[in-house]
Write an enzyme that holds these catalytic residues in place. Structure first.
Site, short mmCIF file in Angstrom:
data_model
loop_
_atom_site.label_atom_id
_atom_site.label_comp_id
_atom_site.label_asym_id
_atom_site.label_seq_id
_atom_site.Cartn_x
_atom_site.Cartn_y
_atom_site.Cartn_z
N GLY A 199 0.86 -1.26 -0.03
CA GLY A 199 0.00 0.01 0.03
C GLY A 199 0.85 1.35 -0.04
N GLU A 243 -2.80 -6.77 1.64
CA GLU A 243 -2.02 -6.67 2.95
C GLU A 243 -2.72 -6.10 4.09
OE1 GLU A 243 2.42 -7.34 1.01
OE2 GLU A 243 2.06 -5.48 1.73
N ALA A 276 8.56 -9.87 -18.02
CA ALA A 276 9.55 -9.81 -19.32
C ALA A 276 8.66 -9.54 -20.43
CB ALA A 276 10.11 -10.99 -19.55
N THR A 300 11.92 -6.13 -6.70
CA THR A 300 11.11 -6.03 -5.59
C THR A 300 10.08 -4.52 -5.63
OG1 THR A 300 12.87 -6.82 -4.33
CG2 THR A 300 10.73 -6.42 -3.06
N ASP A 351 4.20 -2.69 -7.45
CA ASP A 351 3.58 -1.48 -6.77
C ASP A 351 3.91 -0.21 -7.60
OD1 ASP A 351 3.10 -3.22 -4.79
OD2 ASP A 351 4.95 -2.80 -3.67
N GLY A 403 15.61 -1.61 -3.40
CA GLY A 403 14.74 -0.95 -2.41
C GLY A 403 13.30 -0.88 -3.18
O1 RIB Z 1 5.72 -5.56 -3.39
C1 RIB Z 1 6.77 -5.45 -2.58
C2 RIB Z 1 6.62 -5.24 -1.24
O2 RIB Z 1 5.86 -6.45 -0.83
C3 RIB Z 1 7.77 -4.98 -0.33
O3 RIB Z 1 7.76 -3.56 0.01
C4 RIB Z 1 7.02 -5.94 1.09
O4 RIB Z 1 7.04 -4.81 1.86
C5 RIB Z 1 5.76 -6.68 0.42
O5 RIB Z 1 4.74 -6.18 1.40
#
Ligand code: RIB
Length: 307
Positions: A42, A142, A225, A250, A254, A289
């Site tokens: 979020g 989440e 990809a 990662t 988001d 990050g």
């Molecule tokens: O989508 C990546 C996120 O998933 C990370 O920042 C971690 O906190 C998880 O929630």
């Protein structure tokens, strides 16, 4: 300024180790480096939309502990609204244990949502006006399901556009799906929710049809990809991935969701917004990050011009 995007979702502290490979079950491996930083799907999506130029309000819940300061310090430095950061006296601020494989830029993540699993109906009620006056409400998986469904009910009754990023993948009841304007799974989440293995345009279309039949109005599937697929039920498109040197994937989803929501809030159509999401996701994987890796608007526009 128009109506804000409201992201109602998680903040957790990302505890990230970088390694030369992912450990097998029962195996211990030596890591290369460690970083602690702002994360949670979020919060990451709110940061991505904010840096992309949107007016964003994040609703999340923190504990009353040291880790909560990671969030508050980050939002202050970013100039983000903290009026709807809830606090829980009993549970801890959430954390995510992340391993990033430097060889492939892939990751493994365990999320412990902590306080974000304890958002009450009263908490949601306190945010009613905020939700009702939003342009878009952006949700993930989440926070506790009960709070999520209360938020969706308020937004739905107020006619606010609802985007659900169903990550991590868990079953979503039909009563929720029928209220969703845009669902944005990745290929794995699409498979869990529809039973269709997604790896091509045709299979993405097939998975999308399952969502559409359940009442979702638009479907966007991020396909790594391959790029990103979208359909509004009449027109479908697969936008290819923008090629970049990925060092950490990662938070790519988001970034996509934040950039995508920003573009929609600015009045761009589903397919134009898809391009913004794609570019935002591509830029995020070029840095390490999650929240700190989200790109600024100028970088997104530049990448779009060059592609
Ligand atoms: O989508 C990546 C996120 O998933 C990370 O920042 C971690 O906190 C998880 O929630």
């Amino acid at each position: 300024m128009g109506k804000p995007i409201v992201v109602f979702g998680s903040f957790v502290v990302d505890l990230t180790g970088r390694t030369d490979g992912l450990p097998l079950p029962g195996q211990t491996i030596l890591g290369k480096s460690f970083k602690m930083g702002a994360g949670g799907k979020g919060s990451n999506q709110a940061v991505a939309a904010h840096r992309a130029g949107a007016d964003v309000t994040l609703v999340t819940k923190l504990g009353n502990d040291m880790l909560a300061d990671v969030a508050l310090d980050f939002y202050e430095a970013e100039g983000m609204c903290t009026d709807y950061i809830l606090r829980d006296e009993e549970s801890a601020t959430g954390v995510a244990l992340i391993i990033v494989d430097e060889a492939t830029a892939q990751n493994e993540i365990v999320v412990i949502p902590g306080a974000c699993n304890h958002i009450t109906r009263d908490d949601v009620e306190k945010c009613r006006t905020l939700i009702e006056q939003a342009s878009i409400i952006l949700l993930q998986h989440e926070i506790n399901a009960d709070a999520q469904s209360a938020v969706i009910d308020i937004a739905y009754q107020a006619g606010v556009q609802i985007i659900l990023n169903p990550a991590p993948a868990v079953e979503v009841p039909g009563s929720i799906l029928s209220k969703i304007d845009i669902i944005t799974p990745n290929e794995t989440e699409a498979q869990v929710l529809t039973g269709v293995e997604v790896h091509t345009y045709e299979t993405a279309e097939r998975a999308a049809q399952v969502f559409l039949k359940k009442g979702v109005k638009n479907v966007v599937i991020t396909m790594g990809a391959m790029g990103a697929f979208a359909t509004d039920g009449t027109r479908s498109e697969l936008v290819p991935r923008i090629k970049v040197d990925a060092i950490d994937t990662t938070g790519a989803g988001d970034a996509f969701n934040g950039g995508f929501a920003m573009a929609l809030a600015e009045g761009k159509n589903l397919f134009e917004a898809l391009r913004y999401g794609n570019a935002t996701g591509a830029l995020a994987v070029t840095k390490t990050g999650t929240a700190p890796a989200m790109p600024k608007r100028e970088e997104i526009e530049k990448l779009l011009r060059e592609n």
